[in-house]
Design a protein around this motif. Structure first.
Motif, short mmCIF file in Angstrom:
data_model
loop_
_atom_site.label_atom_id
_atom_site.label_comp_id
_atom_site.label_asym_id
_atom_site.label_seq_id
_atom_site.Cartn_x
_atom_site.Cartn_y
_atom_site.Cartn_z
N MET A 239 -56.33 -44.18 54.06
CA MET A 239 -55.79 -45.27 53.23
C MET A 239 -54.29 -45.11 53.12
N SER A 240 -53.56 -46.17 53.38
CA SER A 240 -52.11 -46.10 53.28
C SER A 240 -51.70 -46.18 51.83
N GLN A 241 -50.60 -45.53 51.49
CA GLN A 241 -50.08 -45.54 50.14
C GLN A 241 -48.69 -46.17 50.15
N SER A 242 -48.36 -46.86 49.09
CA SER A 242 -47.04 -47.45 48.96
C SER A 242 -46.36 -46.86 47.74
N PHE A 243 -45.07 -46.68 47.83
CA PHE A 243 -44.30 -46.09 46.76
C PHE A 243 -43.11 -47.01 46.45
N ALA A 244 -42.79 -47.09 45.17
CA ALA A 244 -41.62 -47.88 44.78
C ALA A 244 -40.36 -47.16 45.23
N ALA A 245 -39.47 -47.89 45.84
CA ALA A 245 -38.22 -47.29 46.29
C ALA A 245 -37.35 -46.95 45.09
N PRO A 246 -36.65 -45.81 45.13
CA PRO A 246 -35.75 -45.48 44.02
C PRO A 246 -34.62 -46.49 43.96
N PRO A 247 -34.09 -46.73 42.76
CA PRO A 247 -32.98 -47.70 42.65
C PRO A 247 -31.76 -47.22 43.42
N ASP A 248 -31.09 -48.17 44.04
CA ASP A 248 -29.86 -47.87 44.79
C ASP A 248 -28.69 -47.94 43.82
N THR A 249 -28.20 -46.77 43.41
CA THR A 249 -27.14 -46.74 42.40
C THR A 249 -25.82 -47.24 42.96
N ASP A 250 -25.70 -47.37 44.29
CA ASP A 250 -24.47 -47.88 44.88
C ASP A 250 -24.52 -49.39 45.09
N ALA A 251 -25.69 -49.99 44.86
CA ALA A 251 -25.83 -51.43 45.08
C ALA A 251 -25.05 -52.19 44.01
N PRO A 252 -24.52 -53.35 44.37
CA PRO A 252 -23.84 -54.17 43.36
C PRO A 252 -24.77 -54.55 42.21
N LEU A 253 -24.19 -54.74 41.04
CA LEU A 253 -24.97 -55.24 39.91
C LEU A 253 -25.38 -56.68 40.17
N VAL A 254 -24.42 -57.48 40.64
CA VAL A 254 -24.67 -58.86 41.04
C VAL A 254 -23.87 -59.11 42.31
N ALA A 255 -24.48 -59.76 43.28
CA ALA A 255 -23.78 -60.11 44.51
C ALA A 255 -24.01 -61.59 44.81
N LEU A 256 -22.94 -62.29 45.14
CA LEU A 256 -23.00 -63.69 45.54
C LEU A 256 -22.61 -63.79 47.00
N ARG A 257 -23.39 -64.55 47.74
CA ARG A 257 -23.10 -64.74 49.17
C ARG A 257 -23.16 -66.22 49.51
N ASP A 258 -22.01 -66.76 49.96
CA ASP A 258 -21.91 -68.14 50.42
C ASP A 258 -22.40 -69.14 49.35
N VAL A 259 -22.04 -68.87 48.10
CA VAL A 259 -22.52 -69.69 46.98
C VAL A 259 -21.65 -70.93 46.79
N SER A 260 -22.28 -72.08 46.73
CA SER A 260 -21.60 -73.34 46.43
C SER A 260 -22.38 -74.06 45.33
N VAL A 261 -21.63 -74.77 44.49
CA VAL A 261 -22.23 -75.51 43.38
C VAL A 261 -21.66 -76.92 43.38
#
Length: 262
Positions: free
Chosen positions: A1-23
């Motif tokens: 049986m395969s097991q899945s694990f939650a990935a640890p949080p990426d502490t270097d990841a941005p808090l919020v990232a916007l990509r090509d956002v238009s309003v």
């Protein structure tokens, strides 16, 4: 049986990232092709004239406005503390600073007291909010935002209605909060001198990002000088990137005399 694990949080990841956002609101494009990242421990200031889209961009980051184009990514479990530009309270409402913090907050009395102390206004705990100066009220608003134990602080014109000495103290306090809690901070402002000295990164906005970088780089950018005539790297006591277009009187982009999609 395969097991899945939650990935640890990426502490270097941005808090919020916007990509090509238009309003767009109706037929009006308010923001166009915005890319930015808000990171822990960094103060990012959003500069631009009235009508540049600063508050709309803040609402996108807060999740209040959904862009019609692009992607917004938030760190899982992100806590955001928001400090509005101003707050209107009924003058007849008998409300102390502590009572104001208690509105909409699950924080215990001790936590509210500690938050007021952290921003230097513990002595105003029982003062009526109507009796507070502009600078004192801004600190109470900051205390309210800190009660959320935020990963990201979003502050809309935090120095409005505050004298120069009070602005200097407030920006110094924000740097202390950033250093103490490691949170990211987004400042929305049209002020220059003090905020340029208080920030790590700057974005100049006029519907799209005109220029971005550190304050010393941005202050030397032609787009910055066009947006804020008379303010140079020297008189700001304080940034160079290639910028191939200007704005006409309606705010449209003019590249060497030609409009284009940016």
């Amino acid at each position: 049986m395969s097991q899945s694990f939650a990935a640890p949080p990426d502490t270097d990841a941005p808090l919020v990232a916007l990509r090509d956002v238009s309003v767009r609101f109706g037929t009006q494009t308010v923001l166009e092709e915005i890319d930015l990242a808000l990171r822990p421990g960094r103060i990012l200031t959003l500069l631009g004239p009235n009508g540049a889209g600063k508050s709309t961009l803040a609402r996108v980051i807060l999740g209040i406005v959904t862009p019609h184009q692009g992607q917004v990514t938030r760190r899982p479990g992100l806590r955001i503390g928001y400090m509005p530009q101003r707050i209107k309270l009924d003058d007849s409402l008998p409300l102390t600073a502590d009572g104001f913090l208690a509105l909409g907050s699950a924080g215990a009395t001790r936590e509210r007291r500690n938050a007021l102390a952290r921003v230097g206004v513990a002595h105003l705990r029982r003062r009526a909010v109507q009796q507070l100066s502009g600078g004192e009220m801004q600190r109470v608003l900051l205390a309210r935002a800190l009660l959320r134990k935020p990963d990201l602080l979003v502050l809309d014109e935090p120095a409005q209605g505050v004298d120069v000495a009070g602005q200097d103290a407030l920006y110094g306090l924000l740097a202390e909060v950033r250093d103490e809690f490691g949170c990211g901070i987004l400042l929305i402002s049209h002020d220059l001198h003090l905020v340029m000295a208080a920030t790590d990164d700057v974005i100049c906005l006029h519907r799209h990002i005109c220029c971005s970088g550190t304050p010393d780089v941005v202050s030397r950018d032609p787009a910055f000088r066009d947006m804020f005539p008379g303010h140079t790297a020297t008189n700001l006591a304080l940034y160079t990137h290639e910028h191939d277009h200007e704005h006409d009187l309606q705010g449209n982009i003019d590249c060497a005399g030609h409009h284009h999609d940016h």
